[in-house]
Design an enzyme around this catalytic site. Structure first.
Site, PDB file in Angstrom:
ATOM      1  N   THR A 541      19.316 104.929  23.908  1.00  0.00           N
ATOM      2  CA  THR A 541      19.733 105.507  22.632  1.00  0.00           C
ATOM      3  C   THR A 541      18.661 106.395  22.007  1.00  0.00           C
ATOM      4  O   THR A 541      18.984 107.289  21.225  1.00  0.00           O
ATOM      5  CB  THR A 541      20.108 104.391  21.645  1.00  0.00           C
ATOM      6  OG1 THR A 541      18.993 103.508  21.488  1.00  0.00           O
ATOM      7  CG2 THR A 541      21.294 103.598  22.163  1.00  0.00           C
ATOM      8  N   CYS A 542      17.401 106.143  22.331  1.00  0.00           N
ATOM      9  CA  CYS A 542      16.331 106.970  21.773  1.00  0.00           C
ATOM     10  C   CYS A 542      16.449 108.418  22.217  1.00  0.00           C
ATOM     11  O   CYS A 542      15.966 109.331  21.547  1.00  0.00           O
ATOM     12  CB  CYS A 542      14.968 106.420  22.181  1.00  0.00           C
ATOM     13  SG  CYS A 542      14.668 104.737  21.605  1.00  0.00           S
TER      14      CYS A 542
END
Length: 575
Positions: A541-542
Site C-alpha cells: 500500500t505504501c
C-alpha cells in the site's frame, strides 16, 4: 551617515515622508489628464464612462495619501519577514515617479508589461506597510495570526482600491498579498476574489503554507514512530499523538504485532480511527436528516470522554490535510462552517433538514402563525426520551413569539440547531484542528471545495483507474489484466472501495482521482505487478502496488480477489 560608504553602492534609496508626498502630488497632477488610462492600468479592462462617472474614478495617489504615516515606497523584492528594528532599518526601495505612469510612447505589449509592473510595485508598497505595522504594533512574530489594528483600518478604508489592484493581478493574493490569507479579519474583504482563483492554484498554495507552518522532515526517514493497538485504536492513538508536538509530516504509524510501516499503513490508520470515531456506539456523530453527511451528536455527553475524542478528531482532520490524506466520511456544513469562522444561515439548515426548514419558512410566510402555535423563545432537546428545555435568549421561556419578533425567533432557532446546540463539540474539534492548521487558511475554499478536499471524490471510476495504472511484467493486452478490469467494472461502489482499501490503504480518492493518489515523495500511479503461482493477490500500500499472478481463468481471478478482500482488506504482514 551611520552606514558609511556602503550607501553609495545601493541602487535604491529610502524615501522620506516629504519626498513621498511630493511624488504623490506629481502623480495626482498626472492623474487629472490620464484618468481613463489609469483605470485601465488598475483593473485590466476598458470602461466607458460619462463625465460624471469620471469624476468618481479611482485616484491611487489620493487614495493612498495617508500611506506617508510610515516612510515606504515600492520594494525591489518582497521581504518575507521583518525584525523589531524595522523602524530604523533601511529597506531597498525605489520611488514611483510620473515617468513610470506615462506610457503613451511605448508599444501595446510594452504598455501592458509596464502597467503590470506598476501594479506589482504598488502592491509591494502595501506589503511593506503591513510588515512595518506588524513589527510596530504586534512585535517580531513568526506567522502571527494577530493583525495590526492600524493596518486593518488602512485595509478597510482603502478596500475598494486594493480590490482593484488585486483584480488587475489576482495571483498576488498567493504571492505579495499572501499575508491577507493569514488573518480572518482581512479575508472578509478579499474572500470573493480569492475564490475566483483556480482551485489547483489555491490547493498548491494551501499545502505549501501548512507545510511551512509545521516542522517537517524531508530526509526520507521517519523520526517519530507511533505504535498503536488495533484492538484499542482510539485510546492508544490519543496517547501516542501527545508525542507528536507539531511534526505532522515526519511521523509513521506501526500497528502492534504487525509488520509494515509507511504511507499505506498511515492511510489505513486514518481510515480505522475515523471509522471508530464515527461508530454510533460512541455517540459522537450522527447523520444529518438527509443522510448524506455527519454532524456532532447533540447528546454526545452520554460519553464521558466525548470532548477528548472531539479534540482527537480535530487533530486527525488537520493531520489528514497536512499529509494529503482523505477521510472516509462526509462532514456536514455546520462543522465545516465553524472551522471556517463563517456564520450559518437558514439556507445551510435547509441542506441538512429540509422538513424542519420548511416548518420555519411556514412560520415566516404565514400571518397569525404564531398565535396558532403558541411559541416562546425556547427550544426542547430530546435527550434519550427526556425533554430538556433551553432558552434562546435570557428568560426566553417567558417571552412569546409574535408577528413582530418571529424573524428573530427563526434566526435564533437556526443558530441553535446549527451551532449553539453543539457548541461544546464544535469548539473541541476546532481547538484540536488549530493545533496544527490556522482555520483562516480554510477560507481559501468554498464549503463544497473543502468537503471534497477532506473526503475526496464520491465515485471510483474504473476507466480513470485503468487510465492511471502502470504494469510491471504485465501488459495491458494480457488476459489476466483484461479480466481484472472486467472484474472491477462489475463491482458496486462499496466493493470498489474495499478493493481500493486493500491496494492503497484508503477507501477514498483525493480530488483529482487516481491521478492524485499521494505517496511520501509525491504522486505515484497505481501499479499492477506480476507474481508467480496461482495464490491470492497481495498489495504494497505504501507504493499503491497490487501484486497478482497471471491467473489461468477469469473465474479463478474473481474467486481469488473475493477471498483476499474478505480475509485481508486490513492488516499488514511481510508479503
Amino acid at each position: 551617515d551611520e552606514d558609511g560608504d556602503g550607501d553609495e553602492e545601493q541602487t535604491s534609496v529610502i524615501m522620506n515622508n516629504n519626498e513621498l508626498q511630493d511624488q504623490c502630488e506629481n502623480l495626482k497632477q498626472t492623474e487629472n489628464n490620464e484618468q481613463e488610462e489609469r483605470e485601465e492600468l488598475l483593473v485590466g479592462e476598458e470602461r466607458t464612462e460619462s463625465n460624471g462617472d469620471r469624476n468618481q474614478s479611482i485616484n491611487p495617489s489620493a487614495e493612498m495619501e495617508d500611506i506617508d504615516n510610515v516612510p515606504i515606497t515600492t520594494i525591489e523584492s518582497p521581504p518575507r519577514s521583518i525584525s523589531s528594528t524595522a523602524q530604523s532599518r533601511e529597506l531597498s526601495m525605489r520611488p514611483i515617479t510620473p515617468a513610470l505612469v506615462s506610457h503613451s510612447s511605448v508599444s501595446e505589449d510594452e504598455g501592458k508589461e509596464e502597467k503590470l509592473d506598476i501594479v506589482s510595485r504598488m502592491m509591494l508598497v502595501v506589503r511593506a506597510k503591513y510588515l512595518i505595522h506588524q513589527a510596530i504594533d504586534i512585535g517580531e512574530t513568526t506567522n502571527s495570526r494577530v493583525c495590526s489594528p492600524s493596518f486593518c483600518h488602512f485595509v478597510h478604508h482603502h478596500s475598494h482600491l486594493l480590490s482593484k489592484l488585486v483584480h488587475a493581478q489576482p495571483t498576488s493574493l498567493l504571492e505579495d498579498f499572501d499575508f491577507v490569507l493569514q488573518h480572518d479579519v482581512l479575508m472578509r474583504d478579499f474572500q470573493g476574489t480569492v475564490l475566483q482563483q483556480p482551485l489547483s492554484i489555491r490547493c498548491d498554495w494551501f499545502f505549501t503554507k501548512i507545510k511551512e507552518l509545521n516542522i517537517t522532515n524531508d530526509n526520507g526517514r521517519f523520526d517519530t514512530v507511533l505504535l498503536v493497538d488495533r484492538a484499542n485504536i482510539l485510546q492508544s492513538s490519543c496517547a501516542r499523538l501527545e508525542l507528536l508536538a507539531s511534526e505532522l509530516t515526519s511521523f509513521s504509524i506501526e500497528f502492534k504485532d504487525e509488520a509494515g510501516r509507511g504511507n499505506g499503513v498511515k492511510r489505513e490508520w486514518f481510515s480505522i480511527v475515523c471509522r471508530e470515531l464515527f461508530n454510533p456506539d460512541f455517540a459522537l456523530f450522527q447523520f444529518t436528516a438527509d443522510g448524506t453527511s455527519y454532524i456532532p451528536n447533540i447528546n454526545s455527553s452520554v460519553n464521558p470522554d466525548h470532548l477528548s475524542y472531539y479534540a482527537l478528531f480535530g487533530r486527525l482532520l488537520a493531520m489528514a490535510l497536512v499529509t494529503r490524506q482523505t477521510l472516509p466520511v462526509r462532514l456536514g456544513a455546520p462543522l465545516l462552517l465553524h472551522l471556517m469562522n463563517i456564520s450559518p444561515t437558514i439556507q445551510d439548515l435547509e441542506g441538512l433538514d429540509p422538513m424542519y426548514t420548511q416548518s420555519l419558512n411556514w412560520i415566516l410566510n404565514n400571518e397569525e402563525s404564531t398565535d396558532a402555535l403558541d411559541l416562546t423563545f425556547s427550544v426542547e432537546q430530546d435527550m434519550f426520551g427526556a425533554n430538556i428545555e433551553h432558552t434562546l435568549i435570557p428568560n426566553g421561556q417567558l417571552i412569546p413569539v409574535t408577528e413582530v419578533n418571529k424573524q428573530a425567533y427563526v434566526r435564533l432557532l437556526c443558530e441553535w440547531k446549527l451551532v449553539r446546540g453543539i457548541s461544546e463539540q464544535l469548539d473541541a474539534i476546532k481547538n484540536g484542528f488549530e493545533k496544527f492548521v490556522p482555520s483562516v487558511l480554510l477560507r481559501l475554499f468554498s464549503v463544497y471545495e473543502l468537503s471534497r478536499l477532506i473526503s475526496g471524490v464520491d465515485d471510483i471510476d474504473p476507466d480513470d483507474w485503468r487510465q492511471h495504472t502502470e504494469y510491471t511484467n504485465f501488459s495491458a493486452a494480457d488476459d489476466a489484466i483484461r479480466w481484472f478490469w472486467e472484474y472491477v467494472q462489475g463491482l458496486d461502489l462499496k466493493n470498489r472501495r474495499s478493493l481500493l482499501m486493500f491496494a492503497t490503504g484508503s477507501s477514498s480518492l483525493p480530488v483529482g482521482g487516481f491521478a492524485a493518489i499521494p505517496v511520501r515523495d509525491g504522486i505515484s500511479k497505481f501499479n499492477i505487478v506480476f507474481t508467480e503461482g496461482e495464490g491470492l493477490p497481495t498489495a504494497s500500500t505504501c507504493f499503491n502496488m497490487l501484486k497478482m499472478p497471471r491467473y489461468s481463468s477469469k473465474d479463478k481471478l474473481v474467486e481469488s480477489f473475493c477471498t483476499a478482500l474478505e480475509m485481508g482488506a486490513e492488516g499488514f504482514s511481510f508479503a
